[in-house]
Design a protein around this motif. Structure first.
Motif, PDB file in Angstrom:
ATOM      1  N   VAL A  73       0.846  -1.202   0.000  1.00 33.69           N
ATOM      2  CA  VAL A  73       0.000   0.000   0.000  1.00 33.69           C
ATOM      3  C   VAL A  73       0.881   1.252   0.000  1.00 33.69           C
ATOM      4  O   VAL A  73       0.712   2.162  -0.818  1.00 33.69           O
ATOM      5  CB  VAL A  73      -0.947   0.007   1.217  1.00 33.69           C
ATOM      6  N   ALA A  74       1.851   1.264   0.926  1.00 34.83           N
ATOM      7  CA  ALA A  74       2.733   2.434   1.006  1.00 34.83           C
ATOM      8  C   ALA A  74       3.547   2.581  -0.266  1.00 34.83           C
ATOM      9  O   ALA A  74       3.726   3.694  -0.778  1.00 34.83           O
ATOM     10  CB  ALA A  74       3.659   2.292   2.208  1.00 34.83           C
ATOM     11  N   GLY A  75       4.028   1.454  -0.776  1.00 39.94           N
ATOM     12  CA  GLY A  75       4.815   1.497  -2.002  1.00 39.94           C
ATOM     13  C   GLY A  75       4.001   2.031  -3.156  1.00 39.94           C
ATOM     14  O   GLY A  75       4.479   2.849  -3.944  1.00 39.94           O
ATOM     15  N   PHE A  76       2.759   1.588  -3.222  1.00 39.31           N
ATOM     16  CA  PHE A  76       1.917   2.050  -4.316  1.00 39.31           C
ATOM     17  C   PHE A  76       1.675   3.556  -4.226  1.00 39.31           C
ATOM     18  O   PHE A  76       1.798   4.277  -5.217  1.00 39.31           O
ATOM     19  CB  PHE A  76       0.593   1.293  -4.302  1.00 39.31           C
ATOM     20  N   VAL A  77       1.367   4.007  -3.011  1.00 38.64           N
ATOM     21  CA  VAL A  77       1.115   5.449  -2.842  1.00 38.64           C
ATOM     22  C   VAL A  77       2.373   6.249  -3.201  1.00 38.64           C
ATOM     23  O   VAL A  77       2.309   7.253  -3.918  1.00 38.64           O
ATOM     24  CB  VAL A  77       0.672   5.749  -1.395  1.00 38.64           C
ATOM     25  N   ALA A  78       3.514   5.765  -2.720  1.00 43.11           N
ATOM     26  CA  ALA A  78       4.759   6.498  -2.970  1.00 43.11           C
ATOM     27  C   ALA A  78       5.096   6.509  -4.454  1.00 43.11           C
ATOM     28  O   ALA A  78       5.490   7.547  -5.001  1.00 43.11           O
ATOM     29  CB  ALA A  78       5.899   5.874  -2.173  1.00 43.11           C
ATOM     30  N   VAL A  79       4.934   5.363  -5.096  1.00 44.54           N
ATOM     31  CA  VAL A  79       5.275   5.301  -6.521  1.00 44.54           C
ATOM     32  C   VAL A  79       4.326   6.165  -7.333  1.00 44.54           C
ATOM     33  O   VAL A  79       4.737   6.862  -8.274  1.00 44.54           O
ATOM     34  CB  VAL A  79       5.259   3.835  -7.003  1.00 44.54           C
ATOM     35  N   GLU A  80       3.044   6.144  -6.958  1.00 47.80           N
ATOM     36  CA  GLU A  80       2.084   7.001  -7.665  1.00 47.80           C
ATOM     37  C   GLU A  80       2.437   8.478  -7.463  1.00 47.80           C
ATOM     38  O   GLU A  80       2.399   9.269  -8.402  1.00 47.80           O
ATOM     39  CB  GLU A  80       0.668   6.744  -7.152  1.00 47.80           C
ATOM     40  N   ALA A  81       2.755   8.831  -6.212  1.00 47.64           N
ATOM     41  CA  ALA A  81       3.111  10.228  -5.942  1.00 47.64           C
ATOM     42  C   ALA A  81       4.355  10.614  -6.733  1.00 47.64           C
ATOM     43  O   ALA A  81       4.429  11.691  -7.336  1.00 47.64           O
ATOM     44  CB  ALA A  81       3.342  10.431  -4.448  1.00 47.64           C
ATOM     45  N   MET A  82       5.323   9.716  -6.732  1.00 48.71           N
ATOM     46  CA  MET A  82       6.567   9.993  -7.461  1.00 48.71           C
ATOM     47  C   MET A  82       6.286  10.093  -8.958  1.00 48.71           C
ATOM     48  O   MET A  82       6.847  10.954  -9.651  1.00 48.71           O
ATOM     49  CB  MET A  82       7.555   8.864  -7.180  1.00 48.71           C
ATOM     50  N   ALA A  83       5.413   9.196  -9.439  1.00 46.68           N
ATOM     51  CA  ALA A  83       5.086   9.215 -10.867  1.00 46.68           C
ATOM     52  C   ALA A  83       4.437  10.537 -11.234  1.00 46.68           C
ATOM     53  O   ALA A  83       4.716  11.107 -12.297  1.00 46.68           O
ATOM     54  CB  ALA A  83       4.169   8.058 -11.212  1.00 46.68           C
ATOM     55  N   TYR A  84       3.584  11.030 -10.340  1.00 48.62           N
ATOM     56  CA  TYR A  84       2.929  12.311 -10.642  1.00 48.62           C
ATOM     57  C   TYR A  84       3.935  13.453 -10.662  1.00 48.62           C
ATOM     58  O   TYR A  84       3.968  14.265 -11.588  1.00 48.62           O
ATOM     59  CB  TYR A  84       1.829  12.599  -9.625  1.00 48.62           C
ATOM     60  N   LEU A  85       4.781  13.475  -9.624  1.00 46.33           N
ATOM     61  CA  LEU A  85       5.756  14.568  -9.555  1.00 46.33           C
ATOM     62  C   LEU A  85       6.718  14.511 -10.733  1.00 46.33           C
ATOM     63  O   LEU A  85       7.006  15.525 -11.383  1.00 46.33           O
ATOM     64  CB  LEU A  85       6.521  14.493  -8.236  1.00 46.33           C
ATOM     65  N   LEU A  86       7.207  13.306 -11.001  1.00 49.87           N
ATOM     66  CA  LEU A  86       8.131  13.162 -12.123  1.00 49.87           C
ATOM     67  C   LEU A  86       7.448  13.473 -13.446  1.00 49.87           C
ATOM     68  O   LEU A  86       8.012  14.122 -14.318  1.00 49.87           O
ATOM     69  CB  LEU A  86       8.654  11.723 -12.169  1.00 49.87           C
ATOM     70  N   GLY A  87       6.218  12.963 -13.568  1.00 48.08           N
ATOM     71  CA  GLY A  87       5.503  13.156 -14.820  1.00 48.08           C
ATOM     72  C   GLY A  87       5.232  14.621 -15.090  1.00 48.08           C
ATOM     73  O   GLY A  87       5.467  15.123 -16.196  1.00 48.08           O
ATOM     74  N   SER A  88       4.743  15.313 -14.050  1.00 49.72           N
ATOM     75  CA  SER A  88       4.342  16.702 -14.279  1.00 49.72           C
ATOM     76  C   SER A  88       5.540  17.628 -14.416  1.00 49.72           C
ATOM     77  O   SER A  88       5.477  18.623 -15.129  1.00 49.72           O
ATOM     78  CB  SER A  88       3.448  17.177 -13.134  1.00 49.72           C
ATOM     79  N   ARG A  89       6.622  17.316 -13.707  1.00 46.83           N
ATOM     80  CA  ARG A  89       7.752  18.253 -13.697  1.00 46.83           C
ATOM     81  C   ARG A  89       8.897  17.853 -14.605  1.00 46.83           C
ATOM     82  O   ARG A  89       9.746  18.663 -14.923  1.00 46.83           O
ATOM     83  CB  ARG A  89       8.291  18.404 -12.263  1.00 46.83           C
ATOM     84  N   LEU A  90       8.953  16.572 -14.967  1.00 40.57           N
ATOM     85  CA  LEU A  90      10.123  16.142 -15.731  1.00 40.57           C
ATOM     86  C   LEU A  90       9.733  15.406 -17.017  1.00 40.57           C
ATOM     87  O   LEU A  90      10.064  15.840 -18.120  1.00 40.57           O
ATOM     88  CB  LEU A  90      11.014  15.245 -14.846  1.00 40.57           C
ATOM     89  N   LEU A  91       8.998  14.296 -16.860  1.00 44.80           N
ATOM     90  CA  LEU A  91       8.838  13.402 -18.010  1.00 44.80           C
ATOM     91  C   LEU A  91       7.994  14.019 -19.120  1.00 44.80           C
ATOM     92  O   LEU A  91       8.382  13.993 -20.284  1.00 44.80           O
ATOM     93  CB  LEU A  91       8.221  12.076 -17.550  1.00 44.80           C
ATOM     94  N   VAL A  92       6.848  14.558 -18.740  1.00 36.58           N
ATOM     95  CA  VAL A  92       5.969  15.113 -19.776  1.00 36.58           C
ATOM     96  C   VAL A  92       6.590  16.359 -20.420  1.00 36.58           C
ATOM     97  O   VAL A  92       6.624  16.460 -21.648  1.00 36.58           O
ATOM     98  CB  VAL A  92       4.573  15.404 -19.178  1.00 36.58           C
ATOM     99  N   PRO A  93       7.109  17.315 -19.612  1.00 36.39           N
ATOM    100  CA  PRO A  93       7.775  18.453 -20.273  1.00 36.39           C
ATOM    101  C   PRO A  93       8.966  18.029 -21.123  1.00 36.39           C
ATOM    102  O   PRO A  93       9.163  18.562 -22.220  1.00 36.39           O
ATOM    103  CB  PRO A  93       8.227  19.330 -19.105  1.00 36.39           C
ATOM    104  N   ALA A  94       9.738  17.042 -20.636  1.00 33.64           N
ATOM    105  CA  ALA A  94      10.903  16.614 -21.419  1.00 33.64           C
ATOM    106  C   ALA A  94      10.450  15.960 -22.719  1.00 33.64           C
ATOM    107  O   ALA A  94      11.045  16.181 -23.779  1.00 33.64           O
ATOM    108  CB  ALA A  94      11.753  15.642 -20.606  1.00 33.64           C
ATOM    109  N   ALA A  95       9.379  15.161 -22.636  1.00 33.97           N
ATOM    110  CA  ALA A  95       8.879  14.519 -23.854  1.00 33.97           C
ATOM    111  C   ALA A  95       8.363  15.561 -24.837  1.00 33.97           C
ATOM    112  O   ALA A  95       8.588  15.457 -26.051  1.00 33.97           O
ATOM    113  CB  ALA A  95       7.773  13.530 -23.502  1.00 33.97           C
ATOM    114  N   LEU A  96       7.709  16.580 -24.298  1.00 31.87           N
ATOM    115  CA  LEU A  96       7.190  17.641 -25.171  1.00 31.87           C
ATOM    116  C   LEU A  96       8.342  18.380 -25.846  1.00 31.87           C
ATOM    117  O   LEU A  96       8.306  18.666 -27.052  1.00 31.87           O
ATOM    118  CB  LEU A  96       6.336  18.611 -24.355  1.00 31.87           C
ATOM    119  N   LEU A  97       9.380  18.675 -25.052  1.00 31.63           N
ATOM    120  CA  LEU A  97      10.523  19.393 -25.625  1.00 31.63           C
ATOM    121  C   LEU A  97      11.221  18.549 -26.680  1.00 31.63           C
ATOM    122  O   LEU A  97      11.650  19.057 -27.724  1.00 31.63           O
ATOM    123  CB  LEU A  97      11.495  19.781 -24.512  1.00 31.63           C
TER     124      LEU A  97
END
Lengths: 505, 243
Positions: A60-84
């Motif tokens: 449960v904790a792992g899932f929450v943490a990974v989801e939170a990390m995925a959101y932070l990474l996605g919004s701040r790094l992965l999606v902008p980097a993919a767009l660029l």
């Protein structure tokens, strides 16, 4: 140097967050168990029940943490980097019709800002040339000067494309957390609706997880109304069960976890990509959804009646092994995926059948045997699990290195789960140790470090590391005191975490 | 900057994950404590009931209460709240242990020789004691978890730097390259001479993202062509103008 390494870095950061979460969680669980043992005595049945329930906290904790990390990474790094990267590709093809908005203060934001400024500068230069040509055509005193200017414009880089006025702003697309939460609740509705069906709901839940990832995607795209309807269904189904019963919390957590895994597989923080990105994303989704089914079956087995545990865990092992054995290279994605019926088409492929019958099925059967034996004698389960790992590692079975890594990860986890059944209190630690061994195995299973060693050498190293990790975990179960095992595990994890992000093919 | 943010993301995500784990641990520990305490309380109530029916009955210990078959308070600890008495008074003839808001309660009926129910002995354990024990367990767990968390932070910091460093460098290099090319073009435009993108690209593209370098190279050539076209237009205009 490339922004294309960002997804790999993101995946490794996901592993790193598990390390950062796992060790404190382990300390917390052990301290709570120790405190309970002191307070209520080691022979109390309540202690065994607590020891069986506490491991649920990790997924449960792992899932929450990974989801939170995925959101932070996605919004701040992965999606902008993919767009660029996408805009850079377009720029290389002289398409400057879209420009990124100014970004944040970090490096990705600086690149977005510089890129936007540059494209607007280019557009202005081109517009100035157009105006100049118009001026010449309007003011030329000698016949033909305007025509010559216009001809120059036509000849100028015919492939180049600019916006008529300002470049259109290109913004990263990202699912909002509330939307994903609704997706989770929708999948939860399906799981809960299947819950009152009796023992068959275990299989139903696994099937839901298998297809849920794909089914959630049309839901996600079809609008919020469907999700709210599903939420209402979830609440109704929840009220029809025993919402205040003693098993309500673990049961609810298990179902929510399954639902979350399904949505994790079906949705994505990465946003929509091109056709190629979609194909890779769907393959990952399939593997993730199958893993969700396995985890669900295993969890439900842990929470359910004793007689069903071995069978359920065997099912979970089989499904998990299948998930590990669904590498992108071997399973071709049909072009018309994600229609649900395409799953059947996928199973008709020879490569998939080979993976299932040569890899997953024997491995799963061996693991099932290990778990069955574990109910009588824990030591036998280790032998059976090692046998299963050797079986999965057999050469010539058409399995890729990551596939074997995934299979071995499943071996470690499930052998530890078997021990958990046989000796609940003592097995909390090995469960985590095996999980860490699995975490260690996965990144090392991918050939990496180009230039450092040949892929074959790295593969051999990875295989050794995987086996060493498994043996370490198994030995740690019996021999090492918790503190030393924690330290050794942390040290063993470091190479996996700190490996360079730039991996070779 | 990106590495520092990545490190903060790691911390935030790990803490977000630890919160439900802590909730589950608290729930589990509380359930276990309650279950064990109830079992112990029920056993103590049974022992006390047997002792009370012996020829030399002992004095009622703190938290114990003697009630009649009708549920009225006969003797015992006055600190036991009346709200508990209502629960204890229902179905006096049955042996029961239950967890209530005010605490844990165990009831053991007292029987006469002919089997009729004389009343019951009730043992009460206040909730505050249970909460204190639970808090002690959780605080120890939190302390251990915090220590491990702190010990893992250096690894997370190093990992974030190693993993995000190359990405940050590529992005920063790309930004520098694009800025340099734009500045060079503006300078050339103001000085009215041709832009030469080659040296700018060579100087600034070592650290830059490869896709951005490709885009900048194409854009540099395009700027060069724009310059040439502008010059050609000016020449055409000049040639067309009357002397």
């Amino acid at each position: 140097m490339s922004l294309a390494t960002a997804p790999r870095a993101g995946r490794r950061l996901g592993l790193l967050v598990l390390l950062l979460l796992g060790l404190p969680w382990l300390a917390l669980a052990l301290a709570v168990l120790e405190g309970l043992r002191t307070e209520i005595g080691a022979t109390e049945p309540a202690l065994a029940a607590a020891a069986a329930a506490l491991p649920l906290g990790l997924p449960v904790a792992g899932f929450v943490a990974v989801e939170a990390m995925a959101y932070l990474l996605g919004s701040r790094l992965l999606v902008p980097a993919a767009l660029l990267a996408q805009l850079a590709g377009a720029g290389a093809a002289l398409d400057f019709r879209r420009a990124p908005r100014s970004g944040q203060a970090d490096e990705i934001g600086q690149l977005a800002t510089a890129f936007g400024r540059f494209i607007r500068h280019l557009t202005r230069r081109r517009q100035e040339l157009d105006w100049m040509a118009s001026d010449i055509a309007g003011d030329a005193l000698v016949e033909g000067a305007g025509d010559r200017a216009t001809a120059l414009l036509v000849r100028l880089a015919p492939a180049a494309r600019f916006a008529a006025e300002d470049p259109a702003p290109a913004e990263p697309w990202l699912d909002t957390p509330a939307h994903r939460l609704l997706c989770g609740l929708a999948a939860c509705a399906v799981g809960l609706a299947a819950a009152p069906l009796g023992p068959a709901w275990l299989a139903a839940l696994a099937a839901v997880a298998l297809l849920g990832g794909r089914l959630a995607e049309p839901l996600r795209r079809s609008g919020v109304v469907a999700l709210w309807l599903a939420l209402a269904a979830a609440l109704a189904a929840w009220l029809c069960t025993d919402p205040l019963g003693p098993t309500a919390l673990p049961h609810g957590l298990a179902v929510a976890l399954v639902a979350g895994l399904a949505v994790h597989a079906g949705g994505g923080w990465r946003g929509p990509g091109g056709a190629a990105a979609d194909a890779a994303w769907l393959r990952g989704g399939l593997a993730g959804a199958v893993a969700g089914g396995g985890v669900a079956a295993a969890l439900v087995g842990l929470l359910g009646p004793e007689t069903e545990v071995a069978l359920t865990l065997a099912l979970g092992a089989l499904v998990l092994a299948t998930a590990g054995l669904a590498p992108a290279a071997a399973v071709a994605t049909p072009a018309d995926w994600p229609a649900p019926q395409a799953a059947l088409r996928l199973l008709r492929q020879a490569a998939v059948r080979r993976l299932v019958f040569l890899g997953a099925l024997p491995g799963g059967l061996a693991l099932g045997g290990a778990i069955g034996l574990a109910s009588a004698e824990p030591a036998l389960s280790i032998i059976a699990a090692v046998g299963a790992s050797l079986l999965l590692a057999l050469p010539g079975a058409g399995l890729s290195i990551p596939a074997r890594g995934g299979g071995l990860a499943a071996v470690g986890l499930l052998a530890a789960a078997a021990l958990l059944l046989a000796c609940p209190v003592a097995a909390v630690l090995p469960l985590l140790a095996a999980a860490f061994a699995a975490v260690l195995a996965w990144p090392l299973a991918t050939p990496c470090c180009p230039g450092l060693a040949s892929p074959q050498q790295v593969a051999i190293l990875a295989a050794l590391a995987r086996h060493a990790g498994t043996v370490l975990a198994m030995a740690g179960i019996v021999l090492l005191p918790p503190a030393i095992l924690l330290a050794v595990t942390a040290l063993a994890l470091l190479p996996a975490v700190l490996l360079p992000a730039a991996e070779g093919g | 900057m990106l590495a520092r943010r990545g490190f903060l993301w790691l911390i935030a995500a790990a803490l977000a994950g630890l919160l439900p784990a802590l909730l589950l641990a608290g729930h589990t520990a509380r359930a276990a404590l309650e279950q064990a305490s109830l079992a112990r309380l029920a056993a103590e109530a049974e022992d006390l009931a047997q002792a009370l029916q012996s020829p030399q009955p002992p004095a009622l210990p703190p938290g114990a209460l003697l009630i009649s078959a009708a549920g009225a308070r006969l003797a015992g600890d006055p600190a036991v709240p009346d709200s508990l008495l209502q629960n204890a008074a229902a179905a006096v003839s049955q042996r029961q242990a239950m967890a209530l808001t005010a605490g844990l309660l165990a009831r053991q009926p007292l029987h006469a020789a002919d089997g009729t129910v004389l009343g019951a002995v009730v043992l009460w354990q206040p909730a505050a004691g249970l909460e204190a024990r639970l808090a002690g367990i959780l605080l120890r767990g939190l302390r251990d978890a915090a220590v491990l968390f702190l010990l893992c932070l250096p690894a997370a910091w190093i990992g974030a730097r190693l993993l995000l460093g190359p990405v940050a460098a590529a992005a920063l290099g790309g930004a520098a390259l694009l800025d340099a090319l734009r500045s060079a073009d503006i300078t050339a435009e103001q000085a009215e001479h041709r832009l030469e993108p080659g040296p700018v690209l060579e100087a600034a593209s070592e650290q830059a993202d490869l896709a951005v370098v490709a885009a900048a190279t194409a854009a540099g050539a395009l700027l060069n062509e724009l310059d040439a076209s502008a010059a050609a237009m000016l020449r055409a205009e000049a040639e067309g103008a009357p002397a």
